[in-house]
Enzyme design. Structure first.
Site, short mmCIF file in Angstrom:
data_model
loop_
_atom_site.label_atom_id
_atom_site.label_comp_id
_atom_site.label_asym_id
_atom_site.label_seq_id
_atom_site.Cartn_x
_atom_site.Cartn_y
_atom_site.Cartn_z
N ARG A 640 0.83 -1.21 0.00
CA ARG A 640 0.00 0.00 0.00
C ARG A 640 0.86 1.26 0.00
NH1 ARG A 640 -5.04 0.59 1.32
NH2 ARG A 640 -5.14 -1.21 2.67
N GLY A 714 8.12 -1.22 2.65
CA GLY A 714 8.96 -0.02 2.62
C GLY A 714 9.42 0.32 1.23
N VAL A 715 9.79 1.58 1.04
CA VAL A 715 10.33 2.02 -0.25
C VAL A 715 11.66 2.77 -0.11
CG1 VAL A 715 8.13 2.17 -1.45
CG2 VAL A 715 8.95 4.14 -0.15
N GLU A 717 14.79 1.93 0.61
CA GLU A 717 16.07 1.41 0.16
C GLU A 717 15.99 0.59 -1.12
OE1 GLU A 717 18.43 0.44 4.12
OE2 GLU A 717 16.29 0.34 4.40
MO1 MOS Z 1 19.04 2.41 6.99
S1 MOS Z 1 20.85 1.75 6.40
O1 MOS Z 1 18.13 1.12 7.20
O2 MOS Z 1 19.00 3.72 7.93
#
Ligand code: MOS
Length: 754
Positions: A640, A714-715, A717
């Site tokens: 989402r 999450g987006v 990384e």
């Molecule tokens: Mo990050 S390297 O998960 O702040």
């Protein structure tokens, strides 16, 4: 209290419409007008300036410091050294858990790496403190230094990354290779990189008896509070950390660093507030980095182009005094299916600061090697690299054998390829040129990143005036948490975002967990969501138990919270405003609490990851070897999407990091002195606008019912992964030269192919 059935439908349906809106940054105006006060913008009355003196040598001891000369300098108040530093309640070299990193807090005269703090000069002005630091004119007893991947004997680390096993295997790699009709074997190297957030580590520290008040950027407020409590021997509640804005973190602000703590010690020593800000070159040592890697990959494929074996061996470095091991080979655990997979890590100890989490630690380094090797395997099979990936990506996580909680990778490949125009790509390299005669190449890489959940807490309050307050000690390091989390907060309590006071970024609020691992929106967001559900349930209890409420008796049917009203789920004509409910109950406000954590049952059943496909076009000057990225396009599925504008910005940022990984970033270490030779942003290259003319992301729709109740992955990384490999593969496609040392430099491309 009546029984309320609340969590039946996803929150965006149940509550409101803030989630999913492309709101602009709520802190944007204060940031662009300069009104946002970052840590170093604070000037409490009587404040002094602390400046670090750092070591010029990487190993040895400090034999002499001219403290007299420094102290005699006008404006210098004190010089803090190992001999006179304030006592600490805990040895900074003590390590009671794997994520308590050893710190250099002037405990001895030993030097363990270049740019380690050897003294702090405290003065009335920044200039005086800086001049005092120079006047210390340190002399050293230097010892031979060890830097680089071959500096000392290697060993198998006990664990890599966040406690993952160093060696993992499934199936028989040798048998798989023997059975293959095509095989590749290649070794890739990645350079050391240093976290270089725009805002260097900075602190303004004030003591009041045994109470400590600090302004400092933090990706983990409660963790920092705990660490400081231990070191200074005071209760965590005595420590107030304000971190409303961070000028970037990159992982280096997850744990409070040595230099920040030295600022606190300096303030204690002089009995006045002290500001200490790292100079850019001081970022290259004491605040973590991404260690270099050497990664050897072997793969085999059968006549159909299906992988028969995948081996990924990674070598990395860590410091001489602590343990962090870049988990590069783990990248091969989740992406491509092979009946035999083996990954392993080895490490050497070198005279550098301890490496640390740096954006997509392991995933980024591993991805560029794996994606390059997959391309080499596709080339050996004479297959289009996208077709090869479509044939080999895993439907079930290969190492764990778990099904993915959701996986929209095929859609990412398809949508990305279509927008990029991949079908027009010639199979062979060196086939495309632009009008200026530059070689043009197209490359692809697969992106993936785990969907992680940490733990967090939040509080939600509804007030009789119809407004709400949501509190969480969360962290906005530029990613947009102050906007996205407020959107979740508003929907969680059924109000418009403008009616919600969103309090965040300080340590006196409920523990917002860690802004790391691309897990912050999911972790903090779920705590906020659960706090909202709790306060709504309490409010609903007031109404459904009360014969005067239109919701009386609605308990079993449940209610919806929307627009400041509770609405009967089975009859939307029956509703009542929060203000009326609270007013009748004689309450000025009502509060609820929420927590979040990973769902252990779901985690043990499913493999949880975000996915993506990245396509890159590069142009290479055949005479000069200069590589320019013409365009990058990524398609990502990450559950989402709370705020599409913030998400696109994060994905683009991640892809720029990928370009940077492939072509720019490299800390060059002097093997004789052990010093970084380019500790500045003119020689430590990062991409600027001209380096990435066109960069775009597509968000692929994905509903993951297992990661958490909101379906958030999450987006932060994932954009790094896939991109670096896509750029490297595009360079091969442009030139026919396979460069296996990253960043790719032009000398490799003008040399004749060996
Ligand atoms: Mo990050 S390297 O998960 O702040």
């Amino acid at each position: 209290m009546a029984e309320i059935a609340l969590a039946q439908a996803p929150a965006h349906i149940r509550h409101g419409s803030n989630i999913g809106q492309p709101l602009t940054r709520r802190d944007g105006l204060v940031k662009v007008t300069g009104a946002a006060r970052y840590a170093a913008d604070h000037h409490p009355p009587g404040m002094l300036y602390g400046v670090l003196a750092v070591s010029d040598v990487a190993r040895g001891r400090v034999a002499f410091l001219d403290v007299e000369a420094a102290k005699a300098h006008a404006g210098v108040v004190e010089v803090m050294t190992p001999t006179n530093k304030p006592a600490l309640a805990q040895d900074p070299d003590e390590k009671t858990n794997p994520f308590m990193f050893r710190l250099d807090l002037l405990q001895t005269d030993r030097v363990r790496y270049a740019n380690q703090a050897i003294a702090v000069v405290i003065a009335e002005t920044l200039e005086a403190a800086s001049e005092g630091a120079i006047l210390l004119s340190p002399r050293y007893e230097a010892e031979p230094t060890r830097v680089g991947l071959d500096a000392s004997e290697s060993f198998v680390p006990p664990a890599v990354g966040v406690g993952h096993p160093s060696e993992v295997h499934r199936g028989d790699v040798e048998a798989g290779l023997a059975a293959a009709s095509k095989r590749i074997e290649a070794t890739y190297e990645t350079a050391a990189q240093y976290h270089n957030a725009m805002e260097p580590h900075a602190i303004v520290a004030t003591w009041d008896e045994n109470k400590l008040s600090i302004d400092t950027p933090s990706q983990g407020l409660a963790m920092a509070q705990g660490r400081l409590a231990g070191l200074f021997g005071i209760p965590p509640g005595n420590i107030h950390i304000r971190s409303p804005f961070l000028g970037g973190g990159f992982g280096s602000k997850g744990f409070i660093s040595g230099p920040q703590i030295l600022g606190i010690m300096a303030a204690r020593m002089v009995g006045k507030p002290v500001k200490l800000v790292l100079r850019r070159e001081q970022m290259f040592g004491p605040v973590g980095h991404r260690a270099p890697t050497r990664q050897a990959l072997r793969m085999g494929a059968d006549n159909e182009g299906k992988l028969t074996a995948l081996e990924h061996r990674a070598k990395t470095t860590s410091s001489t005094f602590d343990d962090f091991f870049e988990p590069a080979a783990d990248a091969s655990h989740t992406l491509y299916a092979s009946p035999a997979i083996a990954t392993s890590h080895e490490a050497v100890r070198v005279d550098t600061g301890t490496p640390l989490f740096m954006r997509a630690p392991g995933e980024a380094t591993g991805s560029i090697a794996l994606e390059s090797a997959i391309d080499e395997m596709a080339e050996a099979c004479a297959m289009d690299p996208l077709e090869f990936r479509l044939k080999n990506y895993a439907e079930v996580e290969p190492i764990s054998g778990k099904p993915f909680s959701s996986k929209a990778l095929r859609d990412c490949y398809a949508q990305g390829a279509e927008h990029f125009g991949w079908e027009r790509r010639p199979l062979a390299p060196r086939q495309m040129r632009d009008r200026d005669g530059l070689l043009v190449g197209w490359g692809v890489g697969t992106a993936t990143f785990p969907a992680i959940m940490f733990q967090a807490e939040a509080k939600a309050v509804l007030r009789q005036d119809g407004s709400g307050v949501v509190e969480i000690g969360a962290h906005d390091m530029g990613q947009g948490a102050w906007t996205a989390l407020a959107q979740i907060a508003a929907d969680g309590i059924g109000l418009d975002i403008d009616q919600v006071e969103f309090r965040s970024g300080t340590s006196d609020l409920p523990d917002g967990g860690i802004a790391g691992g691309s897990a912050h929106t999911a972790t903090a967001g779920m705590a906020i969501y659960n706090a909202g559900a709790d306060v709504i349930a309490r409010l609903a209890g007031l109404a459904t138990d009360d014969a005067r409420s239109p919701l009386f008796g609605a308990g079993n049917a449940g209610v919806i919270a929307r627009g400041g009203r509770l609405i009967r789920r089975d009859d939307e004509s029956r509703s009542e405003s929060y203000a009326d409910i609270l007013g009748r109950a004689g309450l000025a406000e009502i509060a609820g609490q929420g927590k979040s954590a990973a769902d252990q049952a779901a985690q043990s059943t499913y493999a949880m990851h975000a996915h993506g496909a990245v396509f890159a076009e590069v142009k290479v000057d055949p005479d000069l070897g200069q590589v320019r990225v013409a365009r990058v396009l990524g398609a990502f599925a990450a559950g989402r999407i709370i705020n599409p504008r913030m998400v696109l910005s994060q994905l683009r940022g991640g892809m720029i990091w990928g370009v940077s990984f492939a072509l720019n970033e490299q800390a060059v270490m002097d093997p004789r002195s052990g010093r970084p030779m380019n500790p500045n942003l003119s020689e430590y290259h990062i991409p600027v606008n001209a380096d990435v003319p066109s960069i775009d992301a597509i968000v692929v729709e994905e509903h993951d019912p297992h990661v958490n109740a909101l379906g958030i992955k999450g987006v932060g990384e994932i954009g790094v992964t896939g991109t670096a490999g896509a750029v490297a593969n595009a360079v091969w496609h442009a030139t026919g030269v396979r460069v296996r040392n990253f960043p790719i430099k032009l000398d490799r491309l003008i040399e004749p192919r060996s």
